[in-house]
Design a protein around this motif. Sequence first.
Motif, PDB file in Angstrom:
ATOM      1  N   GLY A 162       0.828  -1.183   0.000  1.00 17.61           N
ATOM      2  CA  GLY A 162       0.000   0.000   0.000  1.00 17.61           C
ATOM      3  C   GLY A 162       0.868   1.240   0.000  1.00 17.61           C
ATOM      4  O   GLY A 162       2.102   1.163   0.083  1.00 17.61           O
ATOM      5  N   GLY A 163       0.227   2.404  -0.083  1.00 15.24           N
ATOM      6  CA  GLY A 163       0.978   3.637  -0.069  1.00 15.24           C
ATOM      7  C   GLY A 163       1.792   3.801   1.205  1.00 15.24           C
ATOM      8  O   GLY A 163       2.919   4.299   1.184  1.00 15.24           O
ATOM      9  N   ASP A 164       1.224   3.375   2.328  1.00 15.79           N
ATOM     10  CA  ASP A 164       1.959   3.478   3.586  1.00 15.79           C
ATOM     11  C   ASP A 164       3.116   2.495   3.632  1.00 15.79           C
ATOM     12  O   ASP A 164       4.169   2.782   4.216  1.00 15.79           O
ATOM     13  CB  ASP A 164       1.023   3.264   4.779  1.00 15.79           C
ATOM     14  CG  ASP A 164       0.242   1.966   4.685  1.00 15.79           C
ATOM     15  OD1 ASP A 164       0.083   1.439   3.568  1.00 15.79           O
ATOM     16  OD2 ASP A 164      -0.225   1.478   5.726  1.00 15.79           O
ATOM     17  N   ASP A 165       2.941   1.326   3.005  1.00 15.88           N
ATOM     18  CA  ASP A 165       4.033   0.354   2.946  1.00 15.88           C
ATOM     19  C   ASP A 165       5.191   0.894   2.117  1.00 15.88           C
ATOM     20  O   ASP A 165       6.361   0.726   2.469  1.00 15.88           O
ATOM     21  CB  ASP A 165       3.548  -0.967   2.345  1.00 15.88           C
ATOM     22  CG  ASP A 165       2.435  -1.599   3.152  1.00 15.88           C
ATOM     23  OD1 ASP A 165       2.563  -1.645   4.394  1.00 15.88           O
ATOM     24  OD2 ASP A 165       1.437  -2.025   2.554  1.00 15.88           O
ATOM     25  N   PHE A 166       4.854   1.539   0.996  1.00 12.48           N
ATOM     26  CA  PHE A 166       5.893   2.148   0.172  1.00 12.48           C
ATOM     27  C   PHE A 166       6.678   3.160   0.998  1.00 12.48           C
ATOM     28  O   PHE A 166       7.916   3.167   1.002  1.00 12.48           O
ATOM     29  CB  PHE A 166       5.267   2.828  -1.047  1.00 12.48           C
ATOM     30  CG  PHE A 166       6.251   3.603  -1.885  1.00 12.48           C
ATOM     31  CD1 PHE A 166       6.945   2.980  -2.902  1.00 12.48           C
ATOM     32  CD2 PHE A 166       6.492   4.945  -1.642  1.00 12.48           C
ATOM     33  CE1 PHE A 166       7.862   3.685  -3.669  1.00 12.48           C
ATOM     34  CE2 PHE A 166       7.402   5.657  -2.399  1.00 12.48           C
ATOM     35  CZ  PHE A 166       8.094   5.021  -3.420  1.00 12.48           C
ATOM     36  N   LEU A 234      11.149 -11.880  10.265  1.00 15.43           N
ATOM     37  CA  LEU A 234      10.112 -11.600   9.274  1.00 15.43           C
ATOM     38  C   LEU A 234      10.128 -10.123   8.896  1.00 15.43           C
ATOM     39  O   LEU A 234      10.375  -9.253   9.738  1.00 15.43           O
ATOM     40  CB  LEU A 234       8.721 -11.913   9.834  1.00 15.43           C
ATOM     41  CG  LEU A 234       8.276 -13.354   9.976  1.00 15.43           C
ATOM     42  CD1 LEU A 234       6.913 -13.381  10.663  1.00 15.43           C
ATOM     43  CD2 LEU A 234       8.197 -14.057   8.638  1.00 15.43           C
ATOM     44  N   HIS A 235       9.834  -9.850   7.641  1.00 15.63           N
ATOM     45  CA  HIS A 235       9.525  -8.481   7.213  1.00 15.63           C
ATOM     46  C   HIS A 235       8.225  -8.078   7.918  1.00 15.63           C
ATOM     47  O   HIS A 235       7.281  -8.866   7.980  1.00 15.63           O
ATOM     48  CB  HIS A 235       9.329  -8.462   5.698  1.00 15.63           C
ATOM     49  CG  HIS A 235       9.298  -7.104   5.094  1.00 15.63           C
ATOM     50  ND1 HIS A 235       8.310  -6.181   5.386  1.00 15.63           N
ATOM     51  CD2 HIS A 235      10.124  -6.502   4.198  1.00 15.63           C
ATOM     52  CE1 HIS A 235       8.530  -5.077   4.701  1.00 15.63           C
ATOM     53  NE2 HIS A 235       9.634  -5.234   3.970  1.00 15.63           N
ATOM     54  N   PRO A 236       8.142  -6.870   8.484  1.00 18.36           N
ATOM     55  CA  PRO A 236       6.906  -6.472   9.175  1.00 18.36           C
ATOM     56  C   PRO A 236       5.668  -6.607   8.294  1.00 18.36           C
ATOM     57  O   PRO A 236       4.590  -6.990   8.784  1.00 18.36           O
ATOM     58  CB  PRO A 236       7.170  -5.009   9.558  1.00 18.36           C
ATOM     59  CG  PRO A 236       8.658  -4.906   9.620  1.00 18.36           C
ATOM     60  CD  PRO A 236       9.187  -5.837   8.573  1.00 18.36           C
ATOM     61  N   TRP A 237       5.794  -6.278   6.998  1.00  9.81           N
ATOM     62  CA  TRP A 237       4.663  -6.415   6.080  1.00  9.81           C
ATOM     63  C   TRP A 237       4.203  -7.860   6.007  1.00  9.81           C
ATOM     64  O   TRP A 237       2.991  -8.139   5.955  1.00  9.81           O
ATOM     65  CB  TRP A 237       5.067  -5.929   4.689  1.00  9.81           C
ATOM     66  CG  TRP A 237       3.951  -5.914   3.683  1.00  9.81           C
ATOM     67  CD1 TRP A 237       3.179  -4.856   3.348  1.00  9.81           C
ATOM     68  CD2 TRP A 237       3.481  -7.019   2.884  1.00  9.81           C
ATOM     69  NE1 TRP A 237       2.256  -5.224   2.392  1.00  9.81           N
ATOM     70  CE2 TRP A 237       2.424  -6.548   2.086  1.00  9.81           C
ATOM     71  CE3 TRP A 237       3.861  -8.359   2.764  1.00  9.81           C
ATOM     72  CZ2 TRP A 237       1.737  -7.365   1.190  1.00  9.81           C
ATOM     73  CZ3 TRP A 237       3.179  -9.177   1.880  1.00  9.81           C
ATOM     74  CH2 TRP A 237       2.127  -8.684   1.097  1.00  9.81           C
TER      75      TRP A 237
END
Length: 590
Positions: A162-166, A234-237
Motif C-alpha cells: 500500500g501507499g503506507d508500505d511504500f 520476518l519483514h513487518p509487512w
Amino acid sequence: MRSHDVTHLQPDLLATAQISLVCKAIAEFSHERLLAPVADGHAWELVSPDGSARYTFTARRHQLEHWVLDRDSLERTVDDTQRPVDVQQFLVEFAPLLGIPEALLPTYLEELASTLASSMWKLGNSTASADDLVHADYQALEAAMTEGHPAFVANNGRIGYGGDDFAAYAPETGNELRLLWVAVRRDKAGLSVGSGLTEESLYRDELGAETLAGFEGTLADLGLDAHDYLYLPLHPWQWVNRVAITFAPDVARRDIVLLGEAPDTFRAQQSIRTFFNTSNPQRHYVKTALAIQNMGFLRGLSPKYMRVTPAINDWVHDLVAADDELRARGFGVLRECAAIGYTGDAFHHLGFTSPYQKMIAALWRESPLPQLRTGERLATMASLLHRDAKGSSLAAAMIAESGVAPAQWLRTYLDAYLRPLVHCLLRYDLAFMPHGENLVMVIEEHVPVRMFMKDIGEEVAVMGGLPLPEEVERIRAAVPADEQSLAIHTDVFDGFFRHLAAILDEDGVLPAADFWSEVRACIERHLADHPELADGAAKHDLLRPTFRHSCLNRLQLRNTLQMVDLTDQAGSLLFAGELANPAAPATVAE
C-alpha cells in the motif's frame, strides 16, 4: 499510524516519469526486436498496429542494438492529434506486438503504475547529484539508486504494497526499520548453517544475549519451552499481511509465536527484501520472504530449496578462495551462511509446489564490511549506470574524480569484474548472475579494484562435469552448449556493458569502440596468462562474431506472475535471433 501522503503524485512529476518510461519502453522493446521503429528523415517513427497512435523521436543506436532516445524529441499523436505521452496507453496501443496474454495485461499495467509512482517519489525526493554521490557512503548510495533494473520496463511493481508500505519499506526512501521475529516449532521447521557457524553462535552473534533472554521469557510466559523453537526473522509487512492471516491456525496452535522486534535497525537494499544492519554493520544481511508481486515473481523464499543454500555457498567460497587467479583479482563471494524455513503449515502437505510454501523463511548473508582494508569503500555496481536528476552520470563523475585516464579506469574495472567471471566459466564451467545489483564494488581512490559477488544460492550454476558434493549437486545445470557462453554474452555484455558503454560514449568520456576494445583486450589478456584454458576458451568462444539474443522483457511479458521456472532457468529463455558481438575482433560499430 498509516500514511495517506501522496504529495509525490503530481502532474509535473508524472509527465517527467511518463516520458522516461516510454523512452525506456521504446528502447528496450526495440532492442528485443518486439518493435521496429522506422527511419523518417533524421527522426524515427513508431506506429501502433491499428494505425491510430504515432510516436516520433530522434535517437542514436549503439552496439548491441541499444537505443538512446532524445527525451525532448518524443511526441505522440493519436488520430493526428498531439496527446500526452502515457506508458500505460503505450502498452495498450502496442499490446498486439508485445505478446502479453490478455489475462495478464491488467497486472502488467498495474506494475507500470507502481513503477511510475516510485519514479515520481524519486523525482520529488532524490536531490543528490552525481558529484555528491561520488563521495557517498555505501548505504546512502544504495538508497540513491533511481532506475531499478536497466532492462526491465516494469521494474518496480511491488503489487501488494500500500501507499503506507511504500513510505515505510521502499529502498529509495532510505528509511530504517526493525525486523519482527517469530519462534517456530523446531519439529516443523529447518535451520541450516554453513561452515564455522552453529545455531547457538548464529543467534548469539545476530541477536545478543539480552534479546535472546527476552525471547525465552516471552515463550516462558506462554508456558512454552524455548528449546522447542527456532527463531526466524520476518519483514513487518509479511507478518501483518500474510502470517497473521494466512497462517492464523499455526499462530493459534503456538507453532508460530510472535516475539516482537529485535533492537537492531535495518535498511532495505535495492532487492527490496534484503536488509543491511545499520545498528551493527558487521552483522549479516537478512533476506526475508516477502509475498509481494515484483518484476516477474512473488518474492518468497522456499524452505526446501534453501536447505542446502549454506552448503552451496561454502563450496563456491572454497573454490574461489583456492583459485590463484581469483585471489589475485581480489574476487570474493558474500556467503549466504544460514537459512531457515517453516514447513508445518497445511500448504506443505500439498502434492505440488505453491507460493504459499515460500512465505515463512529467511536467510543470513555475510556483510562485506569486515573484509575491507584501509582506504577502501563499498558501492553497488548498479551505481555505474546511475544518472542524477539532471542527467549527469555517476560513472563519469567517478572517472573524473579518480584522475585516472578513462581507458585505464575501465581496464582496472574489467580486471576486477569481467576477468574473474570469464575465468570461472572457462576453468570450471561455473556461472553466476552478475547483474549490477548482485555485485558489490570495492573502491579505492574512486576506482573499482575488486568485487564481491552475492546471491549465490539461487543464481550460481555449474554447466559441465565438475565433481560436486552430493548436497551441492542441485546447482548442476543442463545448458545446451551454444547457450553456455550467455553467462557472459547476455548477463554481462548485453545486460550491463551495453548500458555502461553507451553512457560513457554519450557523455564524451570514452568512445564505445574503445570500450569494447578494452573488453576484448581483457579477455585476450586472460587467455594469454592461462594457455591451459585454451580448450575452455574455444568451447565458449566469447569473442565470436555473434551470439544468441536472449530477451528479458519477453519473459516478463509472457508471464508477469512467474517469468521463469527457477528449477529450469535455461529452458525458460526466449530468444530473438542473434546479436553482433561488439567485442569480436574487427567488429564495426553500427
